[in-house]
Structures are given as C-alpha cells and as structure tokens.
Design a protein around this motif. Sequence first.
Motif, PDB file in Angstrom:
ATOM      1  N   LEU A 115      10.953  13.349 -13.473  1.00  0.00           N
ATOM      2  CA  LEU A 115      10.163  12.379 -14.229  1.00  0.00           C
ATOM      3  C   LEU A 115      11.015  11.192 -14.660  1.00  0.00           C
ATOM      4  N   MET A 116      12.268  11.466 -15.037  1.00  0.00           N
ATOM      5  CA  MET A 116      13.178  10.384 -15.424  1.00  0.00           C
ATOM      6  C   MET A 116      13.434   9.453 -14.239  1.00  0.00           C
ATOM      7  N   LEU A 117      13.660  10.033 -13.043  1.00  0.00           N
ATOM      8  CA  LEU A 117      13.878   9.205 -11.853  1.00  0.00           C
ATOM      9  C   LEU A 117      12.642   8.381 -11.531  1.00  0.00           C
ATOM     10  N   ALA A 118      11.478   9.009 -11.539  1.00  0.00           N
ATOM     11  CA  ALA A 118      10.239   8.302 -11.218  1.00  0.00           C
ATOM     12  C   ALA A 118       9.973   7.186 -12.226  1.00  0.00           C
ATOM     13  N   ALA A 119      10.208   7.450 -13.501  1.00  0.00           N
ATOM     14  CA  ALA A 119       9.988   6.434 -14.530  1.00  0.00           C
ATOM     15  C   ALA A 119      10.890   5.222 -14.318  1.00  0.00           C
ATOM     16  N   ALA A 120      12.069   5.442 -13.773  1.00  0.00           N
ATOM     17  CA  ALA A 120      13.016   4.343 -13.541  1.00  0.00           C
ATOM     18  C   ALA A 120      12.526   3.366 -12.479  1.00  0.00           C
ATOM     19  N   ALA A 121      11.492   3.727 -11.750  1.00  0.00           N
ATOM     20  CA  ALA A 121      10.909   2.789 -10.785  1.00  0.00           C
ATOM     21  C   ALA A 121      10.303   1.589 -11.512  1.00  0.00           C
ATOM     22  N   TRP A 122       9.976   1.769 -12.782  1.00  0.00           N
ATOM     23  CA  TRP A 122       9.460   0.664 -13.597  1.00  0.00           C
ATOM     24  C   TRP A 122      10.630   0.180 -14.458  1.00  0.00           C
ATOM     25  N   PRO A 123      11.119  -1.034 -14.245  1.00  0.00           N
ATOM     26  CA  PRO A 123      12.335  -1.514 -14.908  1.00  0.00           C
ATOM     27  C   PRO A 123      12.439  -1.280 -16.414  1.00  0.00           C
ATOM     28  N   PRO A 124      11.355  -1.437 -17.207  1.00  0.00           N
ATOM     29  CA  PRO A 124      11.522  -1.186 -18.637  1.00  0.00           C
ATOM     30  C   PRO A 124      11.909   0.262 -18.982  1.00  0.00           C
ATOM     31  N   LEU A 125      11.682   1.209 -18.054  1.00  0.00           N
ATOM     32  CA  LEU A 125      12.015   2.617 -18.325  1.00  0.00           C
ATOM     33  C   LEU A 125      13.261   3.076 -17.563  1.00  0.00           C
ATOM     34  N   ALA A 126      13.988   2.152 -16.971  1.00  0.00           N
ATOM     35  CA  ALA A 126      15.108   2.511 -16.110  1.00  0.00           C
ATOM     36  C   ALA A 126      16.409   2.804 -16.856  1.00  0.00           C
ATOM     37  N   GLY A 127      16.450   2.604 -18.161  1.00  0.00           N
ATOM     38  CA  GLY A 127      17.691   2.739 -18.926  1.00  0.00           C
ATOM     39  C   GLY A 127      18.491   4.014 -18.677  1.00  0.00           C
ATOM     40  N   PRO A 128      17.888   5.194 -18.798  1.00  0.00           N
ATOM     41  CA  PRO A 128      18.677   6.415 -18.585  1.00  0.00           C
ATOM     42  C   PRO A 128      19.243   6.525 -17.165  1.00  0.00           C
ATOM     43  N   VAL A 129      18.481   6.119 -16.173  1.00  0.00           N
ATOM     44  CA  VAL A 129      18.966   6.204 -14.798  1.00  0.00           C
ATOM     45  C   VAL A 129      20.011   5.124 -14.535  1.00  0.00           C
ATOM     46  N   LEU A 130      19.868   3.955 -15.157  1.00  0.00           N
ATOM     47  CA  LEU A 130      20.906   2.925 -15.055  1.00  0.00           C
ATOM     48  C   LEU A 130      22.231   3.449 -15.599  1.00  0.00           C
ATOM     49  N   LEU A 131      22.171   4.116 -16.739  1.00  0.00           N
ATOM     50  CA  LEU A 131      23.385   4.691 -17.331  1.00  0.00           C
ATOM     51  C   LEU A 131      23.980   5.753 -16.408  1.00  0.00           C
ATOM     52  N   LEU A 132      23.128   6.612 -15.872  1.00  0.00           N
ATOM     53  CA  LEU A 132      23.599   7.651 -14.946  1.00  0.00           C
ATOM     54  C   LEU A 132      24.240   7.019 -13.716  1.00  0.00           C
ATOM     55  N   ALA A 133      23.594   6.009 -13.152  1.00  0.00           N
ATOM     56  CA  ALA A 133      24.150   5.333 -11.975  1.00  0.00           C
ATOM     57  C   ALA A 133      25.495   4.705 -12.303  1.00  0.00           C
ATOM     58  N   ASP A 134      25.605   4.102 -13.475  1.00  0.00           N
ATOM     59  CA  ASP A 134      26.869   3.478 -13.870  1.00  0.00           C
ATOM     60  C   ASP A 134      27.963   4.529 -14.061  1.00  0.00           C
ATOM     61  N   LEU A 135      27.597   5.693 -14.580  1.00  0.00           N
ATOM     62  CA  LEU A 135      28.575   6.780 -14.736  1.00  0.00           C
ATOM     63  C   LEU A 135      29.033   7.319 -13.380  1.00  0.00           C
ATOM     64  N   LEU A 136      28.091   7.470 -12.445  1.00  0.00           N
ATOM     65  CA  LEU A 136      28.414   8.064 -11.148  1.00  0.00           C
ATOM     66  C   LEU A 136      29.088   7.088 -10.192  1.00  0.00           C
ATOM     67  N   ILE A 137      28.757   5.812 -10.310  1.00  0.00           N
ATOM     68  CA  ILE A 137      29.372   4.794  -9.450  1.00  0.00           C
ATOM     69  C   ILE A 137      30.470   4.130 -10.278  1.00  0.00           C
ATOM     70  N   TRP A 138      31.541   4.858 -10.396  1.00  0.00           N
ATOM     71  CA  TRP A 138      32.655   4.490 -11.257  1.00  0.00           C
ATOM     72  C   TRP A 138      33.352   3.255 -10.719  1.00  0.00           C
ATOM     73  N   PRO A 139      33.884   2.380 -11.554  1.00  0.00           N
ATOM     74  CA  PRO A 139      33.979   2.496 -13.009  1.00  0.00           C
ATOM     75  C   PRO A 139      32.698   2.034 -13.694  1.00  0.00           C
ATOM     76  N   MET A 140      32.593   2.413 -14.962  1.00  0.00           N
ATOM     77  CA  MET A 140      31.446   1.938 -15.741  1.00  0.00           C
ATOM     78  C   MET A 140      31.639   0.444 -15.958  1.00  0.00           C
ATOM     79  N   ASP A 141      30.784  -0.337 -15.305  1.00  0.00           N
ATOM     80  CA  ASP A 141      30.951  -1.783 -15.367  1.00  0.00           C
ATOM     81  C   ASP A 141      29.633  -2.524 -15.535  1.00  0.00           C
TER      82      ASP A 141
END
Length: 146
Positions: free
Chosen positions: A22-48
Amino acid sequence: MESTSTRAWVKAASAVVIGFGLMLAAAAWPPLAGPVLLLADLLIWPMDGLQTLAAPETRLLLAIAGGVMVGWGVTLWKLAEYLMPQHPAAVRTITMTGLYSWFAVDSLASIMAGVPLNAVANISFVVLFVLAFRQARQLPTPAVRS
C-alpha cells in the motif's frame, strides 16, 4: 495441525507485506510519496535527496509493484486463514517457495540496477516469514504432486 500462534504470526507477516504494498502504491501519487522517497534515498546511497520518483514510468511501476505486493500479502493471509489449519506444511512450503523466488529475482535485479542495499533490505522480509513459521518447522514437507 498447526499452532494458532504460528497462524497469527503468518497473518501478521502478511499484513506487513500488504502495508508495504500500500505504501508503494500510494507513492504513485506525488503528495503521498514521502515514505518511499526516504526509502529510495536510504537504499540509493548516499542520502542526498536526489531521488524524485517524479517520472511517469516510475510512478506507474510503483503502482504496479504496490498492487502486486498487496495481492501477494492478501494471498498469504488467505493461505494462513483457510488452509493452514489443515495443511500447515503445505502452506509453509508454498509461502517459502514463493518468498525465496521473489528474494532471488528482486535481489539480483536490485544488484544489477546498482542498488545492492535493496538486496540486503530484502532479507528482512525473508526473516519475517522464517520467524513466523518457526513453530511449523518440525512439520513434514508434503510430497510434490504432478
């Protein structure tokens, strides 16, 4: 027969899969993408903060991946709810075979995409279900039927 506790743990692990989907699907709508953006930034190091998830194809794939994960989680939940009381070893085998298949493909593809940290993070889903089935380990694995 399986333990009610094991069944509850498998359902809880399934709920985590559903929630992540549900978190991934919600991220398809930009206003709800925050948690997945953070996850992507953590996984695609460095956090930038360079990850945006803004491209339409990225948002489409988030919607598809989220939907698949929700469907997978619901399927696992229903296996635990309806089949586990009578066939716990079969549910364990079905679940873990699917999980290991997902883990291998997702992790290898993540490494090929240059994001090996996702492969490491995938271990958490495997551990989640290994722990959920810890009480069912002693059950015999059913024979494979053709």
